[in-house]
Scaffold this motif. Structure first.
Motif, mmCIF file in Angstrom:
data_model
loop_
_atom_site.group_PDB
_atom_site.id
_atom_site.type_symbol
_atom_site.label_atom_id
_atom_site.label_comp_id
_atom_site.label_asym_id
_atom_site.label_seq_id
_atom_site.Cartn_x
_atom_site.Cartn_y
_atom_site.Cartn_z
ATOM 1 N N HIS A 1 0.824 -1.199 0.000
ATOM 2 C CA HIS A 1 0.000 0.000 0.000
ATOM 3 C C HIS A 1 0.861 1.254 0.000
ATOM 4 C CE1 HIS A 1 -3.466 2.357 2.119
ATOM 5 N NE2 HIS A 1 -3.507 2.501 0.822
ATOM 6 N N THR A 2 2.069 1.109 0.557
ATOM 7 C CA THR A 2 2.911 2.283 0.767
ATOM 8 C C THR A 2 3.443 2.854 -0.543
ATOM 9 O OG1 THR A 2 3.567 1.377 2.884
ATOM 10 C CG2 THR A 2 4.942 3.114 1.998
ATOM 11 N N ALA A 3 3.966 1.978 -1.397
ATOM 12 C CA ALA A 3 4.629 2.473 -2.610
ATOM 13 C C ALA A 3 3.692 3.315 -3.472
ATOM 14 C CB ALA A 3 5.209 1.300 -3.391
ATOM 15 N N PRO A 4 2.488 2.828 -3.812
ATOM 16 C CA PRO A 4 1.611 3.668 -4.626
ATOM 17 C C PRO A 4 1.224 4.972 -3.940
ATOM 18 C CG PRO A 4 0.659 1.464 -4.337
ATOM 19 C CD PRO A 4 1.918 1.502 -3.552
ATOM 20 N N LYS A 5 1.044 4.894 -2.616
ATOM 21 C CA LYS A 5 0.656 6.102 -1.877
ATOM 22 C C LYS A 5 1.759 7.154 -1.948
ATOM 23 C CE LYS A 5 -2.032 6.612 2.100
ATOM 24 N NZ LYS A 5 -2.392 6.266 3.473
ATOM 25 N N THR A 6 2.977 6.709 -1.666
ATOM 26 C CA THR A 6 4.107 7.635 -1.698
ATOM 27 C C THR A 6 4.301 8.170 -3.110
ATOM 28 O OG1 THR A 6 5.129 6.351 0.043
ATOM 29 C CG2 THR A 6 6.537 7.884 -1.113
ATOM 30 N N LYS A 7 4.160 7.270 -4.080
ATOM 31 C CA LYS A 7 4.365 7.672 -5.464
ATOM 32 C C LYS A 7 3.344 8.737 -5.865
ATOM 33 C CE LYS A 7 4.384 4.879 -9.305
ATOM 34 N NZ LYS A 7 4.439 3.513 -9.817
ATOM 35 N N GLU A 8 2.123 8.542 -5.404
ATOM 36 C CA GLU A 8 1.053 9.487 -5.720
ATOM 37 C C GLU A 8 1.403 10.884 -5.195
ATOM 38 O OE1 GLU A 8 -2.017 9.911 -7.933
ATOM 39 O OE2 GLU A 8 -1.235 7.909 -7.525
ATOM 40 N N VAL A 9 1.853 10.928 -3.939
ATOM 41 C CA VAL A 9 2.206 12.218 -3.344
ATOM 42 C C VAL A 9 3.393 12.832 -4.086
ATOM 43 C CG1 VAL A 9 3.098 13.337 -1.266
ATOM 44 C CG2 VAL A 9 1.286 11.634 -1.088
ATOM 45 N N LEU A 10 4.386 11.988 -4.409
ATOM 46 C CA LEU A 10 5.565 12.504 -5.098
ATOM 47 C C LEU A 10 5.190 13.064 -6.462
ATOM 48 C CD1 LEU A 10 8.154 9.747 -4.200
ATOM 49 C CD2 LEU A 10 8.234 12.133 -3.522
ATOM 50 N N LYS A 11 4.281 12.360 -7.147
ATOM 51 C CA LYS A 11 3.866 12.839 -8.473
ATOM 52 C C LYS A 11 3.162 14.187 -8.346
ATOM 53 C CE LYS A 11 1.798 9.102 -10.098
ATOM 54 N NZ LYS A 11 1.078 8.182 -10.972
ATOM 55 N N ARG A 12 2.345 14.288 -7.300
ATOM 56 C CA ARG A 12 1.614 15.539 -7.106
ATOM 57 C C ARG A 12 2.571 16.692 -6.813
ATOM 58 N NH1 ARG A 12 -1.921 16.205 -2.799
ATOM 59 N NH2 ARG A 12 -1.533 14.068 -2.194
ATOM 60 N N ALA A 13 3.674 16.372 -6.144
ATOM 61 C CA ALA A 13 4.606 17.427 -5.732
ATOM 62 C C ALA A 13 5.587 17.800 -6.826
ATOM 63 C CB ALA A 13 5.368 16.982 -4.493
ATOM 64 N N MET A 14 5.638 17.028 -7.915
ATOM 65 C CA MET A 14 6.637 17.298 -8.949
ATOM 66 C C MET A 14 6.454 18.699 -9.511
ATOM 67 S SD MET A 14 8.055 14.113 -10.542
ATOM 68 C CE MET A 14 8.562 12.815 -9.448
ATOM 69 N N GLY A 15 7.570 19.342 -9.732
ATOM 70 C CA GLY A 15 7.522 20.716 -10.207
ATOM 71 C C GLY A 15 7.377 21.712 -9.083
ATOM 72 N N GLY A 16 7.263 21.229 -7.858
ATOM 73 C CA GLY A 16 7.092 22.130 -6.729
ATOM 74 C C GLY A 16 7.876 21.668 -5.531
ATOM 75 N N VAL A 17 7.353 21.981 -4.362
ATOM 76 C CA VAL A 17 8.029 21.654 -3.120
ATOM 77 C C VAL A 17 7.174 20.663 -2.339
ATOM 78 C CG1 VAL A 17 8.804 22.564 -0.902
ATOM 79 C CG2 VAL A 17 9.221 23.876 -2.967
ATOM 80 N N LEU A 18 7.813 19.599 -1.897
ATOM 81 C CA LEU A 18 7.116 18.628 -1.035
ATOM 82 C C LEU A 18 7.521 18.905 0.402
ATOM 83 C CD1 LEU A 18 5.416 16.096 -0.572
ATOM 84 C CD2 LEU A 18 7.451 14.748 -0.933
ATOM 85 N N PHE A 19 6.546 19.243 1.221
ATOM 86 C CA PHE A 19 6.797 19.608 2.609
ATOM 87 C C PHE A 19 6.318 18.463 3.481
ATOM 88 C CE2 PHE A 19 5.519 21.729 6.578
ATOM 89 C CZ PHE A 19 6.653 22.454 6.855
ATOM 90 N N ILE A 20 7.242 17.780 4.136
ATOM 91 C CA ILE A 20 6.855 16.651 4.980
ATOM 92 C C ILE A 20 6.887 17.097 6.431
ATOM 93 C CG2 ILE A 20 7.334 14.271 5.615
ATOM 94 C CD1 ILE A 20 8.621 13.925 2.933
ATOM 95 N N ASP A 21 5.704 17.230 6.992
ATOM 96 C CA ASP A 21 5.584 17.735 8.342
ATOM 97 C C ASP A 21 5.860 16.587 9.314
ATOM 98 O OD1 ASP A 21 5.265 19.805 9.966
ATOM 99 O OD2 ASP A 21 3.082 19.891 9.892
ATOM 100 N N GLU A 22 6.581 16.878 10.367
ATOM 101 C CA GLU A 22 6.921 15.894 11.393
ATOM 102 C C GLU A 22 7.469 14.619 10.757
ATOM 103 O OE1 GLU A 22 4.712 16.362 15.051
ATOM 104 O OE2 GLU A 22 3.000 16.793 13.784
ATOM 105 N N ALA A 23 8.534 14.836 9.996
ATOM 106 C CA ALA A 23 9.101 13.758 9.183
ATOM 107 C C ALA A 23 9.555 12.577 10.010
ATOM 108 C CB ALA A 23 10.267 14.309 8.360
ATOM 109 N N TYR A 24 9.907 12.814 11.283
ATOM 110 C CA TYR A 24 10.457 11.700 12.082
ATOM 111 C C TYR A 24 9.434 10.597 12.311
ATOM 112 C CZ TYR A 24 8.873 15.560 14.952
ATOM 113 O OH TYR A 24 8.182 16.626 15.413
ATOM 114 N N TYR A 25 8.167 10.863 12.106
ATOM 115 C CA TYR A 25 7.183 9.797 12.287
ATOM 116 C C TYR A 25 7.268 8.752 11.179
ATOM 117 C CZ TYR A 25 5.056 12.253 16.117
ATOM 118 O OH TYR A 25 4.857 12.840 17.311
ATOM 119 N N LEU A 26 7.989 9.090 10.106
ATOM 120 C CA LEU A 26 8.174 8.104 9.043
ATOM 121 C C LEU A 26 8.967 6.906 9.551
ATOM 122 C CD1 LEU A 26 9.094 10.291 5.959
ATOM 123 C CD2 LEU A 26 6.988 9.047 6.353
ATOM 124 N N TYR A 27 9.797 7.167 10.514
ATOM 125 C CA TYR A 27 10.671 6.105 10.997
ATOM 126 C C TYR A 27 10.278 5.725 12.406
ATOM 127 C CZ TYR A 27 14.921 3.657 12.309
ATOM 128 O OH TYR A 27 15.817 2.724 12.749
#
Lengths: 355, 142
Positions: free
Chosen positions: A132-158
């Motif tokens: 489930h993760t790969a398509p979800k992340t890919k979707e967000v990355l595609k949406r952010a292309m050409g701009g800035v991807l702001f990941i709030d509270e990034a440490y929760y990823l790990y």
């Protein structure tokens, strides 16, 4: 501030011999003016209070990109600079706002093609089950292309405590994109300083791929007042002299209470003062003058629970309250718009602030 | 025989840069962009396979170009097209559709004539490629 800082970028001597001599020199002044970056940086100075180190860094980045462009025009090899950033700071210190501005500035300088900001948190990137993760992340990355991807509270990823967590999968994809598609998007990671450091420590790949680590300092009292004035001005309200004094007192007390969220707390305090002002006007009835509608008086602010609690506690407030047992004096204080929420439960245990 | 289907099909094949520009044009008009592939190029074949989801909330063509590349990698010897769907009420149709990949060898079509009653002749376009089973039509084994 602007004029003195400009000197860092624009050559101070306009009659420089190499000034505009075709293949020999480059007209840096003109290039700087044409890039129209000045107006954006001025806007940044005007609308964001304080944050001197952050503004300084943004100016440096702007200068770097401008020079890189000129180098390219002159046929010098230019490695495309890495602009992934990490913003660390306590809540309400302007991380999202600055990210928005940076997106605009990078777009103006031609570094990114679109200049939009996509805000994502762990929930947007990490999936619930295998695959489930790969398509979800890919979707967000595609949406952010050409701009800035702001990941709030990034440490929760790990999440090291759960070895079956899908966070690392998202991290891996992010790292790969950050490396291979630097032309397409800029990634900004944001969060509390200490936790970000732990995060970078356990994911060294991130640390090395991020060129700019910006720390957002807490606001001082006078900066908070300036922020309050700015917010009120934008909403066409005004404090009278008495209210200003009380508001300063309010902020000073509020700053030492738990769950203080800098500019966001100021905004919430203003919102509540507006509420009380409206209530007062309605109760008062009769005809109301125009400036009466815009004026917030001392009583609107003094009714705040911050003052009330102090009275009931028998004036025991010193500089710091060490009994921060999670009891927020004004419960709605730490809430912001979606994407910027810092739920009290997820906050790290802050030592009592002594200022 | 070089198949001409969709927009730009009488022009030389578009370069990646041109494809990107066309996709950006779609995005700027708020069209949903989708990618489809097939190995049955009959002009009446309306059922191409979809590659990934239609993409309608992107700002930049880079994301879609990434999908085009991924599709090319996964289906190296098929026809791939990019569609821009205009969802506006009163239009609601594919507004732009163009090929972004074709197989290396295109065997083309044969015209079949069927004698029918009263000297009527019915014509059928028969794609040589479809003589072989799906998946093997363009020599997928590299």
């Amino acid at each position: 501030m602007t004029s003195s800082n400009q000197l860092d970028i624009v050559p101070s001597n306009p009659s420089d011999p190499s000034h505009g001599v075709g293949s020999v020199g480059v007209d840096l002044t003109a290039a700087y003016r044409d890039s129209n970056i000045d107006s954006l940086l001025d806007e940044l100075d005007r609308e964001l209070v304080g944050l001197a180190p952050v503004k300084m860094r943004i100016r440096e980045i702007a200068a770097l990109l401008l020079v890189a462009r000129l180098r390219e025009a002159k046929g010098l090899t230019t490695e495309r600079p890495t602009l992934h950033m990490s913003f660390t700071g306590r809540p309400g210190t302007g991380k999202t706002t600055v990210a928005l501005r940076i997106a605009k500035i990078l777009h103006q300088l031609g570094y990114i093609r679109k200049g939009h900001l996509v805000v994502a948190t762990r929930d947007d990137l990490v999936g619930q089950y295998v695959g489930h993760t790969a398509p979800k992340t890919k979707e967000v990355l595609k949406r952010a292309m050409g701009g800035v991807l702001f990941i709030d509270e990034a440490y929760y990823l790990y999440r090291p405590e759960n070895e079956r967590d899908y966070g690392p999968e998202a991290i891996e994809m992010l790292l790969q994109i950050m490396e291979t598609q630097r032309d397409d998007l800029v990634v900004v990671l944001a969060g509390y300083q200490e936790r970000m450091e732990t995060f970078f420590h356990s994911n060294p790949g991130f640390h090395s791929r991020i060129a700019h680590h910006l720390d957002f300092p807490d606001y001082q009292l006078d900066e908070l007042m300036a922020i309050g004035d700015l917010m009120l001005g934008q909403q066409q309200y005004a404090l009278d002299a008495d209210a200003r004094r009380v508001f300063a007192q309010y902020l000073e007390r509020r700053m030492h209470q738990p769950h203080f969220a800098n500019a966001r707390s100021v905004r919430n305090a203003i919102d509540r003062a507006k509420l009380r002002q409206a209530n007062r006007l309605v109760r008062q009835g009769g005809t109301v003058a125009r400036d009466e509608l815009a004026r917030i008086d001392a009583e609107d602010i003094r009714q705040s629970r911050v003052f009330a609690e102090e009275e009931s506690a028998g004036r025991r407030v010193g500089g710091s309250r060490s009994d921060s047992n999670g009891h927020a004096p004004e419960r709605d204080v730490a809430k912001g718009p979606p994407g910027t929420v810092d739920p009290p439960a997820r906050r790290p245990a802050d030592p009592p602030r002594s200022r | 025989m070089r198949i001409t289907q969709g927009t730009f099909s009488y022009l030389p094949d578009l370069t990646d840069e041109q494809i990107r520009a066309q996709i950006q044009y779609c995005i700027e008009r708020d069209w949903a962009v989708s990618i489809e592939f097939t190995d049955d190029p009959h002009p009446r074949n309306a059922f191409w396979d979809m590659w990934a989801m239609p993409m309608f909330d992107l700002k930049d063509a880079a994301g879609i170009m990434g999908e085009v590349q991924a599709c090319r990698r996964a289906k190296p010897n098929t026809y791939i097209k990019v569609n821009g769907y205009d969802r506006r009420y009163t239009r609601q149709t594919v507004a732009l559709s163009f090929l972004v990949q074709r197989p290396k060898v295109e065997p083309g079509f044969r015209l079949d004539r069927q004698e029918s009653n009263d000297r009527v002749v019915r014509y059928t376009l028969h794609s040589y490629a479809t003589d072989r089973p799906a998946g093997e039509r363009y020599g997928d084994v590299e």
